[in-house]
Design an enzyme around this catalytic site. Sequence first.
Site, PDB file in Angstrom:
ATOM      1  N   GLY A  29       0.813  -1.213   0.000  1.00 32.25           N
ATOM      2  CA  GLY A  29       0.000   0.000   0.000  1.00 32.25           C
ATOM      3  C   GLY A  29       0.843   1.258   0.000  1.00 32.25           C
ATOM      4  O   GLY A  29       0.607   2.188  -0.772  1.00 32.25           O
TER       5      GLY A  29
ATOM      6  N   ALA B 298     -10.027  -4.061   6.646  1.00 36.72           N
ATOM      7  CA  ALA B 298     -11.412  -3.570   6.657  1.00 36.72           C
ATOM      8  C   ALA B 298     -11.685  -2.724   5.415  1.00 36.72           C
ATOM      9  O   ALA B 298     -12.728  -2.853   4.762  1.00 36.72           O
ATOM     10  CB  ALA B 298     -11.648  -2.740   7.916  1.00 36.72           C
TER      11      ALA B 298
ATOM     12  N   ASP C 143       9.984  44.141  28.718  1.00 40.96           N
ATOM     13  CA  ASP C 143       9.076  43.374  29.576  1.00 40.96           C
ATOM     14  C   ASP C 143       9.916  42.834  30.742  1.00 40.96           C
ATOM     15  O   ASP C 143      11.140  42.725  30.635  1.00 40.96           O
ATOM     16  CB  ASP C 143       8.460  42.247  28.733  1.00 40.96           C
ATOM     17  CG  ASP C 143       7.840  41.173  29.579  1.00 40.96           C
ATOM     18  OD1 ASP C 143       7.003  41.517  30.432  1.00 40.96           O
ATOM     19  OD2 ASP C 143       8.200  39.988  29.405  1.00 40.96           O
TER      20      ASP C 143
END
Length: 721
Positions: free
Chosen positions: A29, A376, A496
């Site tokens: 596959g 499946a 900051d």
Amino acid sequence: MKYVIISNRLPVSLAGEGEDLTLERSSGGLATGLDSLETATEKHWLGWPGVHVREASTQARIAADLKKQRLYPVWLSQEQIQDYYEGYCNSILWPLSHYFFSYIEYKELYWETYREVNGLFCREALKIIEPGDWVWIHDYHLMLLPGLIRERMPEVGIGYFHHIPFPSYELFRCLPERGEILRGLLGADIAGFHVHDYMRHFISSLYRVLNLDCRLDEVRLNNRVTRVEAFPMGINYSLYNEGPAGPEAAAFAEEVRKLVGECKIILSVDRLDYSKGILFRLESYAAFLDNNPEYRGRVTLVMVVVPSRDGVEKYAALKDGIDKMIGAINGAYARVDWTPVHYFYRSFPVPALTALYHMADIALVTPLRDGMNLVAKEYLAAKGNRPGVIILSEMAGASVELSDALIVNPMDTRRMEKALLEALTMPEDEQMRALRGMQRTVSRYDVKKWASDFFSGLREAKARNDAMREKFLEKEKILHLLDAYRLAEKRLLLLDYDGTLVPLAKRPALAYPRPPLPEILAALAVDPGNKIVICSGRDRETLEKWLGSLNVDISAEHGAFFRENGVWGRVLEAAPWDEEILDIMEKIADKTPRSAVERKTTALVWHYREVDPWLSDLRVTQLINALITPCTRLGLQIMQGNKIVEVKQAGFNKGTEVKRLLAKDTYDFYLAMGDDTTDQDMFAALPPEAVSINVGFFSDAAMFYLPDQEGALALLASLSA
Ligand code: GDG
């Protein structure tokens, strides 16, 4: 540019023996899916050919043959096959990932060999990968490989796909090597899984093992992100759909029909594996025959078990168990004219397999755990226009897409028995309705789409990492920045505090300034051309206490208050805190150990830095849900920052503070540094020529980023020098 696929096994099968041994390309596959990718791009594949070849001359001959097909063998020794493949892969990772904890046979040697073989794959891979290539690594055998390749080729695009389930953190944490494995995987630009459940388990392991932060589907490590995504693998639909029409399939179907007569066929096809639930399946079939005597002689189970991993002890034992159980069923129920189970312990050619799928009235696909389960999907494709029913385990990844199947718990033999009866009595039009829906899904999301979706994801993820590298404030850019700073006469420096000037601490009170920060700020402040503003979300009192003695300006509570030339001013009047909001916040803090509420004049903050990530996710959602209505009514803002949720008065933020400063004066150099979401407002409000630096990570709003707070402080030290 080329694709380089790396998997444990090359897509080849063996022919002949000894001196005459040859390897032929097989098209599984994966190979089909990859073949469909842009044909113009070369595809190269690296992996173990699946056989042990000792003779160097045979290895060289085979390698030369394979190379013609752009296949590259990684030769493993007998010991490596035993300790890496059968050992760490199939006696540790496989049982762990399929929730067979007690099947694990742990040996340190297995792990050492796993590392060694991943290293070997890396060395072989580096011989073929060139800059600009796309590397796609497959499966649990090679989880260290993305990191190993990344170390040597920081800029190459790497994707990783995991074909088996990623187990829950509670299981994964048992692996002594869990941290190294996760870091290995994070070498990839993208990590793909079949379904979102495995993504979830992977992400929760990252949180808990490596203490890493995941933002949605992205996780950050070492100045890079790895995207995590689900790509359910598909099949070569036309191969299985058209297969039954071929002559070989037709001839085989005829033989099968002779064998089973008029019986309805229940089909079971798996590799020999304990994760496939074969024994439970047989048990439920036996119970079905027992409880439904009218079906004896009318149904038959065709069971195909493909030999696999026979070098691993558990597999030999399973084979024994299956043999015995089939023997027992046939012994108990067989009649002279009927065999309850037709058992094939072998592999069939694809045409024969498609014929079986096409003929089968029921596919019994009931693994105890399965990453996806392609059987499946192949069954659905091969059915074509013939009715059929699929009984599918809820533990198979495929059940996420195939919701029209009869879904069963594979350990619930009673439910499976009932499902068999349900399938045998299901009206044909109902069978066709369910089949059609599932066939649409499987034909649309086939293996080609799977592979191309994965590559699109990989390309996007790599582009993001490339963009991040561009924004990294490296040495040369720093030198350039220092020049610009020195040339300027009037500079605005906006800094900051938490996460930028000091490291983030377990509790807010622990993040007080310590050397060399005060010295660096003092040195910067000596220069009359500098206006320094510490822009923080913290309250006035703390900032005054910690930084008040320095010759810097301060903006507190995200710009609600400001100190200029030592004098405090305010943007808005403070109002007492609403009892309802306080109550919501405090209740959340009370039921969340290690979290706390901070009260500021204009904001209430819930801090949760030390809280377990799962619990904090839950609490953040609960808190925000509870706050929305009262905050809307009172016109208050809810903000999420770095491990905080903050409720504040609306109408000001770090951006409005920047605008206030810019309205008062102009400068010829602007520098802003910050690490949190609230700092992004500050970056966005600056003029385009401003140098904005996000600390910790890449940010869209900032011009540059520095990977850590130490780097940010070092940069300020260089400016002050
Ligand atoms: C792993 C994961 C995931 C079977 N019998 C024959 C035969 N087969 C082929 C089937 C199918 C393949 O074997 C089995 O694939 P599965 O997906 O069912 O299972 P695993 O081998 O465990 O694969 C799994 C998969 O990776 C992909 O990511 O789905 O969860 O465990 O293609 O057709 N092929 C031939 N003859 C047979 O008799 N030719």
